[in-house]
Write a protein that holds these residues in place. Sequence first.
Motif, PDB file in Angstrom:
ATOM      1  N   ILE A   1      28.777   0.044   5.532  1.00 43.23           N
ATOM      2  CA  ILE A   1      28.709   1.492   5.708  1.00 43.23           C
ATOM      3  C   ILE A   1      30.001   2.100   5.158  1.00 43.23           C
ATOM      4  O   ILE A   1      31.094   1.769   5.622  1.00 43.23           O
ATOM      5  N   PRO A   2      29.915   2.964   4.131  1.00 43.67           N
ATOM      6  CA  PRO A   2      31.134   3.520   3.511  1.00 43.67           C
ATOM      7  C   PRO A   2      32.097   4.143   4.512  1.00 43.67           C
ATOM      8  O   PRO A   2      33.310   4.066   4.342  1.00 43.67           O
ATOM      9  N   LEU A   3      31.574   4.747   5.555  1.00 47.81           N
ATOM     10  CA  LEU A   3      32.416   5.370   6.565  1.00 47.81           C
ATOM     11  C   LEU A   3      33.369   4.368   7.214  1.00 47.81           C
ATOM     12  O   LEU A   3      34.478   4.707   7.619  1.00 47.81           O
ATOM     13  N   PHE A   4      32.948   3.107   7.288  1.00 47.36           N
ATOM     14  CA  PHE A   4      33.716   2.072   7.983  1.00 47.36           C
ATOM     15  C   PHE A   4      34.284   1.023   7.019  1.00 47.36           C
ATOM     16  O   PHE A   4      34.643  -0.073   7.438  1.00 47.36           O
ATOM     17  N   GLU A   5      34.377   1.334   5.741  1.00 46.29           N
ATOM     18  CA  GLU A   5      34.734   0.304   4.769  1.00 46.29           C
ATOM     19  C   GLU A   5      36.173  -0.196   4.914  1.00 46.29           C
ATOM     20  O   GLU A   5      36.492  -1.302   4.472  1.00 46.29           O
TER      21      GLU A   5
ATOM     22  N   SER B   1      21.942  10.675  19.803  1.00 48.49           N
ATOM     23  CA  SER B   1      22.378   9.429  19.171  1.00 48.49           C
ATOM     24  C   SER B   1      22.385   9.590  17.656  1.00 48.49           C
ATOM     25  O   SER B   1      21.774  10.525  17.122  1.00 48.49           O
ATOM     26  N   MET B   2      23.084   8.662  16.978  1.00 44.65           N
ATOM     27  CA  MET B   2      23.068   8.632  15.521  1.00 44.65           C
ATOM     28  C   MET B   2      22.560   7.261  15.067  1.00 44.65           C
ATOM     29  O   MET B   2      22.460   6.319  15.880  1.00 44.65           O
ATOM     30  N   PHE B   3      22.253   7.150  13.774  1.00 48.73           N
ATOM     31  CA  PHE B   3      21.625   5.938  13.266  1.00 48.73           C
ATOM     32  C   PHE B   3      22.306   5.486  11.975  1.00 48.73           C
ATOM     33  O   PHE B   3      22.752   6.315  11.171  1.00 48.73           O
ATOM     34  N   PHE B   4      22.365   4.153  11.798  1.00 48.93           N
ATOM     35  CA  PHE B   4      22.897   3.557  10.583  1.00 48.93           C
ATOM     36  C   PHE B   4      21.785   2.738   9.915  1.00 48.93           C
ATOM     37  O   PHE B   4      21.105   1.960  10.582  1.00 48.93           O
TER      38      PHE B   4
ATOM     39  N   LEU C   1      17.386  -0.413  11.261  1.00 48.98           N
ATOM     40  CA  LEU C   1      18.460   0.512  11.611  1.00 48.98           C
ATOM     41  C   LEU C   1      19.195   0.025  12.853  1.00 48.98           C
ATOM     42  O   LEU C   1      18.689  -0.803  13.611  1.00 48.98           O
ATOM     43  N   TYR C   2      20.387   0.591  13.036  1.00 45.77           N
ATOM     44  CA  TYR C   2      21.124   0.441  14.286  1.00 45.77           C
ATOM     45  C   TYR C   2      21.293   1.826  14.891  1.00 45.77           C
ATOM     46  O   TYR C   2      21.626   2.788  14.189  1.00 45.77           O
TER      47      TYR C   2
END
Length: 425
Positions: free
Chosen positions: A301-305, A339-342, A391-392
């Motif tokens: 996930i680019p947000l957490f790279e 909630s959000m999803f990845f 998804l998570y």
Amino acid sequence: MSDNYLKSLYDSGWRIIIILAVLLQVGLIPLDFLFNLRSLSWYKTLDLSISLLFFLDLIINIARYKGIKSQALLKDVYWDTYDSGKYFIADILAILPYAVLFSNPWFQLFRLFKWVRVIRTAHFFQMRNLRFSSRISFGLLILGFFHFTHWLSCIWIWIHGFEPGLSNTDNYVQALYWVVTTLTSVGYGDIVPHGNVEMLFTTLLQILGVGVLALFVASMVGIFTKKNPAEQRFMENIDKLRALIHYHKIPKDLEERISDYFTYEWKQKLGYDESELMETLPYGLKNELQFEFKKNAIKDIPLFECVDDHFIRDIAQYLSPMVLTPGDYLFRVGDAANSMFFVQKGRLEALSADESKQLTILKNGDFMGEIALFKSTTRTATVKSIGYSDLYELQKKEFNKVLKKYPEIAEKLRSKSQSREERYM
């Protein structure tokens, strides 16, 4: 290489050496009864060498037992030691070089006590090498059957005597042929027992053959037909679906969609829900396993790279897996948002409220629903799965726990959320 890996490699190598030594000794003992091998210098040298190996193995096992006994972490789970006095006594009885010390071959039967070590070590390998347990079982089965027939062949020669005009090798091969045909059938009659002793031995062999053949065939069938857990779960689900269809009227298209999902689960998700396993583990192991399951998905996930492993461990325990089938809605405009999803795998489309306009395509590594984590609101877009999607889900209350420790991640996510909100308003 780590020290633990090298230690494990050394330990496994030593165990294999001992197994080979035991198998060699056990194979030669009945031949010594027939051909007086103990009178040969090479056999005495081999007997002394094996005794030395067995003595070293005894010392190593004692040291291992003392080391494990002193560690509370290991003593309750590491069973391949002298936790029982009978295993220690068995190793002691097998140490002496009986072929050198005694002229009578019967003393060499004490070497057979070391066979206990082979069985325990084989079981140890099966427990510690789960990926190869079926292959190990198959190898043990073949080795056990070979040694069993080898000993019976030598006993038959000892009772029946050597056939004149045949070499020692020919006599052995003929005896082996007779033993195998007798064990696996009723014999072909080309080799006939004479006298009461030979007939009684043949009768015993035929009785043994019923059990041995049944055990051998059942074991072989079990090894080669044993399904892996994923396939087993798939077959169980299909059977349940078949029963459901039998007792309830289910539309054909729904039946096919359910069947397709089970197939997808089997092929792509390993046929089981990882949360089922998680529930059986203590807290520490659960976190470690969740980290291994999810670390690659999180790093994609680019947000957490650029995050470190500490953040991944914290957030991994709160990510819940879910699967969408083709055409499933993740949420619609106006739905409650908490909630959000990845996206771990698959493709989803974000649609306008009336679903007439496609806003964007979400792919591996993308995330959605993050607006709900920063403000009390409802969903501002509709998200629908194009194909199968893994998804998570991250709940708002769990998200807040993690981001308190990582404000820089919270700020990046907040900025992304604001830009998306402005775009879709």
